[in-house]
Design an enzyme around this catalytic site. Structure first.
Site, PDB file in Angstrom:
ATOM      1  N   GLU A  29       0.833  -1.198   0.000  1.00 32.94           N
ATOM      2  CA  GLU A  29       0.000   0.000   0.000  1.00 32.94           C
ATOM      3  C   GLU A  29       0.869   1.251   0.000  1.00 32.94           C
ATOM      4  OE1 GLU A  29      -3.349   2.199   2.838  1.00 32.94           O
ATOM      5  OE2 GLU A  29      -2.312   0.389   3.511  1.00 32.94           O
ATOM      6  N   ASP A  37      -5.428  -4.032  -2.326  1.00 31.37           N
ATOM      7  CA  ASP A  37      -5.346  -2.571  -2.459  1.00 31.37           C
ATOM      8  C   ASP A  37      -3.945  -2.147  -2.876  1.00 31.37           C
ATOM      9  OD1 ASP A  37      -4.242  -3.222   0.049  1.00 31.37           O
ATOM     10  OD2 ASP A  37      -4.823  -1.292   0.916  1.00 31.37           O
TER      11      ASP A  37
END
Length: 209
Positions: free
Chosen positions: A35, A92
């Site tokens: 991330e 993500d």
């Protein structure tokens, strides 16, 4: 840096880029996550800082890439005996990395960044499933499909990236993911604020907990 409001206080976490391109979380034992790498890569493109982008991408690609599925190990702990003890990904982080590469290819016209297409294809293959009549992206390849329900993280629904993938690949799967994700978000509001929680269980009958 990042800021969170906790019990009325603002907590700051400093996110630092090392000379080799690794992003460290100074408030979390100097670990690194996909991330953080992906966010930093997006910021480098936005600031037209190609040297920084290349360092970030080189470290991420060399250190975190899972060659077996084309995605990335989600966490790196520099002081652990095995810095990558958990071989799972985080969708993500993978999404942010692919989105940054896609934008870099468009901005700098370099075919080396075209690997974004392979990453988005790997995301579709390994993390996107149809469940309870909806197409959803799992938070990771392993551990989130429990057969009778899915554990989802709505903060992983990165709609601008999915839209960019749809425009680039022309695959309807990305548009379906957007529309179904938005429909699910509309059913996730709880409490006085009517906002979704960090984690949501989607049952086979379509109900969420």
């Amino acid at each position: 840096a990042r800021a969170w409001a906790v019990s009325g206080y603002i907590l700051l976490r400093e996110i630092v880029m090392m000379p080799d391109g690794r992003i460290i979380d100074t408030a979390n034992g100097n670990v690194s996550h996909t991330e953080g790498q992906g966010f930093a890569m997006l910021l480098a493109v936005a600031n037209n800082d190609r040297p920084a982008f290349d360092k970030l991408w080189q470290w991420t690609d060399n250190t975190l890439r899972n060659k077996s599925n084309g995605l990335f190990y989600w966490r790196y702990n520099p002081v652990a005996p095995d810095p990558i003890a958990d071989k799972n990904n985080a969708s993500d982080g993978d999404t942010l990395i692919a989105w940054a590469l896609l934008r870099a290819q468009k901005q700098w016209q370099d075919k080396r960044y075209a690997i974004a297409s392979a990453i988005t294809a790997a995301l579709l293959k390994s993390t996107v499933v149809t469940f309870a009549g909806r197409q959803v992206m799992l938070p990771g390849v392993k551990g989130f499909n429990l057969n009778d329900h899915l554990n989802l993280n709505p903060s992983y629904f990165i709609f601008p990236a999915w839209r960019a993938f749809a425009e680039r690949t022309h695959l309807t799967a990305w548009r379906t993911l957007q529309s179904d994700g938005q429909a699910l978000l509309g059913q996730m509001g709880w409490g006085k604020s009517h906002l979704p929680s960090d984690w949501v269980a989607l049952r086979a009958d379509g109900k969420m907990l």
